[in-house]
Motif scaffolding. Structure first.
Motif, PDB file in Angstrom:
ATOM      1  N   LYS A  75      82.480 -19.033  28.498  1.00  0.00           N
ATOM      2  CA  LYS A  75      81.353 -18.293  27.936  1.00  0.00           C
ATOM      3  C   LYS A  75      80.420 -17.820  29.038  1.00  0.00           C
ATOM      4  O   LYS A  75      79.940 -16.681  29.022  1.00  0.00           O
ATOM      5  CB  LYS A  75      80.593 -19.171  26.941  1.00  0.00           C
ATOM      6  N   ARG A 103      79.532 -13.973  29.910  1.00  0.00           N
ATOM      7  CA  ARG A 103      78.132 -13.546  29.899  1.00  0.00           C
ATOM      8  C   ARG A 103      77.751 -12.913  31.235  1.00  0.00           C
ATOM      9  O   ARG A 103      77.051 -11.898  31.282  1.00  0.00           O
ATOM     10  CB  ARG A 103      77.222 -14.738  29.602  1.00  0.00           C
ATOM     11  N   THR A 109      81.377  -9.911  21.139  1.00  0.00           N
ATOM     12  CA  THR A 109      81.151 -10.894  22.193  1.00  0.00           C
ATOM     13  C   THR A 109      79.804 -10.662  22.866  1.00  0.00           C
ATOM     14  O   THR A 109      79.067 -11.611  23.171  1.00  0.00           O
ATOM     15  CB  THR A 109      82.279 -10.830  23.240  1.00  0.00           C
ATOM     16  N   LEU A 128      76.963 -13.546  22.811  1.00  0.00           N
ATOM     17  CA  LEU A 128      76.563 -14.197  24.060  1.00  0.00           C
ATOM     18  C   LEU A 128      75.212 -13.729  24.590  1.00  0.00           C
ATOM     19  O   LEU A 128      74.579 -14.435  25.364  1.00  0.00           O
ATOM     20  CB  LEU A 128      77.632 -13.971  25.138  1.00  0.00           C
TER      21      LEU A 128
END
Length: 212
Positions: A18, A22, A56, A60
Protein backbone atom coordinates in the motif's frame (compact mmCIF):
# COMPACT_ATOMS: atom_id res chain seq x y z
CA UNK A 1 -6.24 -20.46 11.19
CA UNK A 2 -2.91 -18.80 10.34
CA UNK A 3 -0.22 -18.75 13.04
CA UNK A 4 0.17 -15.29 14.59
CA UNK A 5 3.61 -14.76 13.01
CA UNK A 6 2.31 -15.50 9.54
CA UNK A 7 -0.64 -13.16 10.01
CA UNK A 8 1.66 -10.36 11.20
CA UNK A 9 4.04 -10.87 8.28
CA UNK A 10 1.17 -10.88 5.80
CA UNK A 11 -0.22 -7.69 7.29
CA UNK A 12 3.19 -6.04 7.16
CA UNK A 13 3.66 -7.01 3.51
CA UNK A 14 0.22 -5.68 2.66
CA UNK A 15 1.04 -2.34 4.30
CA UNK A 16 4.33 -2.10 2.39
CA UNK A 17 2.50 -2.74 -0.88
CA UNK A 18 0.00 0.00 0.00
CA UNK A 19 2.82 2.40 0.88
CA UNK A 20 4.56 1.73 -2.45
CA UNK A 21 1.37 2.29 -4.43
CA UNK A 22 0.65 5.48 -2.51
CA UNK A 23 4.18 6.69 -3.24
CA UNK A 24 3.63 5.96 -6.95
CA UNK A 25 0.41 7.95 -6.87
CA UNK A 26 2.11 10.97 -5.32
CA UNK A 27 5.06 10.71 -7.70
CA UNK A 28 2.64 10.57 -10.64
CA UNK A 29 0.85 13.67 -9.35
CA UNK A 30 4.13 15.57 -9.06
CA UNK A 31 5.11 14.56 -12.60
CA UNK A 32 1.79 15.75 -14.01
CA UNK A 33 2.08 19.06 -12.17
CA UNK A 34 5.61 19.67 -13.44
CA UNK A 35 4.53 18.92 -17.01
CA UNK A 36 1.49 21.20 -16.88
CA UNK A 37 1.62 23.41 -13.76
CA UNK A 38 -1.85 24.95 -14.04
CA UNK A 39 -3.75 21.94 -15.36
CA UNK A 40 -6.59 20.24 -13.53
CA UNK A 41 -5.25 17.02 -12.05
CA UNK A 42 -7.99 14.41 -12.19
CA UNK A 43 -8.07 11.10 -10.37
CA UNK A 44 -8.16 9.34 -13.74
CA UNK A 45 -4.99 11.06 -15.01
CA UNK A 46 -3.17 10.30 -11.78
CA UNK A 47 -4.27 6.67 -11.89
CA UNK A 48 -3.17 6.28 -15.51
CA UNK A 49 0.27 7.74 -14.80
CA UNK A 50 0.72 5.70 -11.61
CA UNK A 51 -0.50 2.52 -13.36
CA UNK A 52 -3.19 1.86 -10.77
CA UNK A 53 -6.98 2.02 -10.89
CA UNK A 54 -8.88 5.21 -10.01
CA UNK A 55 -10.39 3.25 -7.13
CA UNK A 56 -6.90 2.66 -5.75
CA UNK A 57 -6.18 6.39 -5.86
CA UNK A 58 -9.42 7.04 -4.00
CA UNK A 59 -8.77 4.33 -1.41
CA UNK A 60 -5.15 5.27 -0.69
CA UNK A 61 -5.35 9.06 -1.02
CA UNK A 62 -9.01 10.05 -1.12
CA UNK A 63 -11.03 12.27 -3.46
CA UNK A 64 -9.17 14.68 -5.75
CA UNK A 65 -9.25 17.57 -3.29
CA UNK A 66 -7.36 15.39 -0.79
CA UNK A 67 -4.33 15.07 -3.09
CA UNK A 68 -2.99 18.42 -1.86
CA UNK A 69 -3.15 17.27 1.73
CA UNK A 70 -1.39 14.02 0.79
CA UNK A 71 1.37 15.98 -0.93
CA UNK A 72 1.67 18.20 2.14
CA UNK A 73 2.00 15.18 4.42
CA UNK A 74 4.76 13.77 2.19
CA UNK A 75 6.44 17.18 2.15
CA UNK A 76 6.33 17.33 5.95
CA UNK A 77 7.79 13.83 6.27
CA UNK A 78 10.68 14.75 3.97
CA UNK A 79 11.26 17.94 5.93
CA UNK A 80 11.17 16.05 9.22
CA UNK A 81 13.97 13.81 7.97
CA UNK A 82 16.09 16.75 6.86
CA UNK A 83 15.58 18.70 10.07
CA UNK A 84 16.25 15.70 12.29
CA UNK A 85 19.54 15.14 10.46
CA UNK A 86 20.58 18.80 10.81
CA UNK A 87 19.44 19.58 14.33
CA UNK A 88 22.90 20.82 15.33
CA UNK A 89 22.53 23.74 12.93
CA UNK A 90 20.17 25.63 15.23
CA UNK A 91 17.24 27.93 14.35
CA UNK A 92 18.83 29.28 11.15
CA UNK A 93 19.30 25.76 9.78
CA UNK A 94 15.66 24.91 10.48
CA UNK A 95 14.56 27.95 8.48
CA UNK A 96 17.10 27.42 5.70
CA UNK A 97 16.24 23.72 5.26
CA UNK A 98 12.52 24.52 5.13
CA UNK A 99 12.92 27.18 2.45
CA UNK A 100 15.28 24.99 0.41
CA UNK A 101 12.72 22.17 0.36
CA UNK A 102 10.00 24.51 -0.91
CA UNK A 103 12.14 26.04 -3.65
CA UNK A 104 13.66 22.69 -4.62
CA UNK A 105 10.38 21.68 -6.29
CA UNK A 106 8.71 25.05 -6.94
CA UNK A 107 5.85 23.98 -9.19
CA UNK A 108 4.63 21.28 -6.82
CA UNK A 109 5.22 23.42 -3.73
CA UNK A 110 3.24 26.35 -5.10
CA UNK A 111 0.30 24.21 -6.21
CA UNK A 112 0.32 22.37 -2.90
CA UNK A 113 0.14 25.58 -0.89
CA UNK A 114 -2.50 27.12 -3.18
CA UNK A 115 -4.54 23.94 -3.42
CA UNK A 116 -4.69 22.95 0.23
CA UNK A 117 -6.99 25.16 2.26
CA UNK A 118 -5.08 24.36 5.44
CA UNK A 119 -1.63 24.74 3.89
CA UNK A 120 -0.39 26.67 6.91
CA UNK A 121 -0.29 23.35 8.75
CA UNK A 122 2.73 22.41 6.63
CA UNK A 123 4.73 24.85 8.72
CA UNK A 124 3.06 23.95 12.02
CA UNK A 125 3.58 20.21 11.72
CA UNK A 126 7.29 20.21 10.93
CA UNK A 127 9.34 23.38 11.05
CA UNK A 128 7.61 24.93 14.06
CA UNK A 129 8.26 21.86 16.22
CA UNK A 130 11.95 21.86 15.31
CA UNK A 131 12.19 25.64 15.58
CA UNK A 132 10.81 25.53 19.12
CA UNK A 133 13.34 22.88 20.03
CA UNK A 134 16.20 24.83 18.44
CA UNK A 135 15.20 28.00 20.30
CA UNK A 136 15.01 26.06 23.56
CA UNK A 137 18.47 24.61 22.90
CA UNK A 138 19.79 28.10 22.18
CA UNK A 139 18.41 29.33 25.49
CA UNK A 140 19.79 26.33 27.36
CA UNK A 141 23.19 26.94 25.75
CA UNK A 142 23.26 30.52 26.96
CA UNK A 143 22.85 32.16 23.53
CA UNK A 144 19.45 33.57 24.51
CA UNK A 145 18.34 35.22 27.74
CA UNK A 146 16.95 32.92 30.42
CA UNK A 147 13.65 34.86 30.50
CA UNK A 148 12.95 34.23 26.80
CA UNK A 149 9.98 32.03 25.89
CA UNK A 150 11.33 29.82 23.06
CA UNK A 151 7.83 28.80 21.94
CA UNK A 152 6.74 32.42 21.53
CA UNK A 153 9.95 33.29 19.72
CA UNK A 154 9.52 30.35 17.35
CA UNK A 155 5.89 31.33 16.69
CA UNK A 156 6.91 34.86 15.69
CA UNK A 157 9.56 33.54 13.30
CA UNK A 158 7.13 30.98 11.85
CA UNK A 159 4.52 33.68 11.19
CA UNK A 160 7.08 35.82 9.37
CA UNK A 161 8.25 32.86 7.31
CA UNK A 162 4.65 32.01 6.43
CA UNK A 163 4.22 35.51 5.09
CA UNK A 164 7.35 35.17 2.98
CA UNK A 165 6.15 31.76 1.76
CA UNK A 166 2.86 33.14 0.49
CA UNK A 167 4.64 36.01 -1.24
CA UNK A 168 6.85 33.44 -2.95
CA UNK A 169 3.85 31.27 -3.88
CA UNK A 170 2.26 34.34 -5.49
CA UNK A 171 5.54 34.97 -7.39
CA UNK A 172 5.93 38.37 -5.70
CA UNK A 173 9.45 37.43 -4.58
CA UNK A 174 12.00 35.03 -6.04
CA UNK A 175 13.80 32.12 -4.37
CA UNK A 176 16.69 34.22 -3.07
CA UNK A 177 14.41 36.86 -1.60
CA UNK A 178 12.28 34.16 0.04
CA UNK A 179 15.33 32.74 1.77
CA UNK A 180 16.66 36.18 2.68
CA UNK A 181 13.38 37.25 4.28
CA UNK A 182 13.02 34.00 6.21
CA UNK A 183 16.58 34.22 7.54
CA UNK A 184 16.10 37.90 8.35
CA UNK A 185 13.09 36.97 10.49
CA UNK A 186 15.05 34.45 12.52
CA UNK A 187 18.07 36.74 12.83
CA UNK A 188 15.92 39.59 14.17
CA UNK A 189 14.31 37.25 16.71
CA UNK A 190 17.66 35.88 17.87
CA UNK A 191 19.21 39.33 18.15
CA UNK A 192 16.26 40.64 20.14
CA UNK A 193 16.47 37.74 22.59
CA UNK A 194 20.27 37.50 22.76
CA UNK A 195 22.04 37.07 26.06
CA UNK A 196 24.43 39.96 26.78
CA UNK A 197 27.49 37.79 26.22
CA UNK A 198 26.28 36.78 22.72
CA UNK A 199 24.64 40.03 21.61
CA UNK A 200 27.37 41.06 19.18
CA UNK A 201 27.52 37.55 17.72
CA UNK A 202 23.77 37.42 17.07
CA UNK A 203 23.65 41.00 15.78
CA UNK A 204 26.43 40.33 13.25
CA UNK A 205 24.18 38.83 10.52
CA UNK A 206 21.93 41.91 10.67
CA UNK A 207 24.85 44.31 10.51
CA UNK A 208 26.35 42.56 7.50
CA UNK A 209 23.26 42.79 5.27
CA UNK A 210 20.20 44.85 4.51
CA UNK A 211 16.64 43.88 5.34
CA UNK A 212 16.12 42.23 1.89
Amino acid sequence: MEPEGVHTATGGLRERHKARRRSRILDATRELLRESPESVISTERIAERAEVSPATVYNLVGPREKIWEALAVAFTEELEGRLAARRAGGPREVVRSTVQLFVGDPVVSRRMVRGWQESGLVLDRGPLVHLRRAMADARAGGLLRADVDPDALAAVVSASCAGALHQWVAALIDDDRFLARALFAVDVALAAAAADSHRDELLAPLRSRGTA
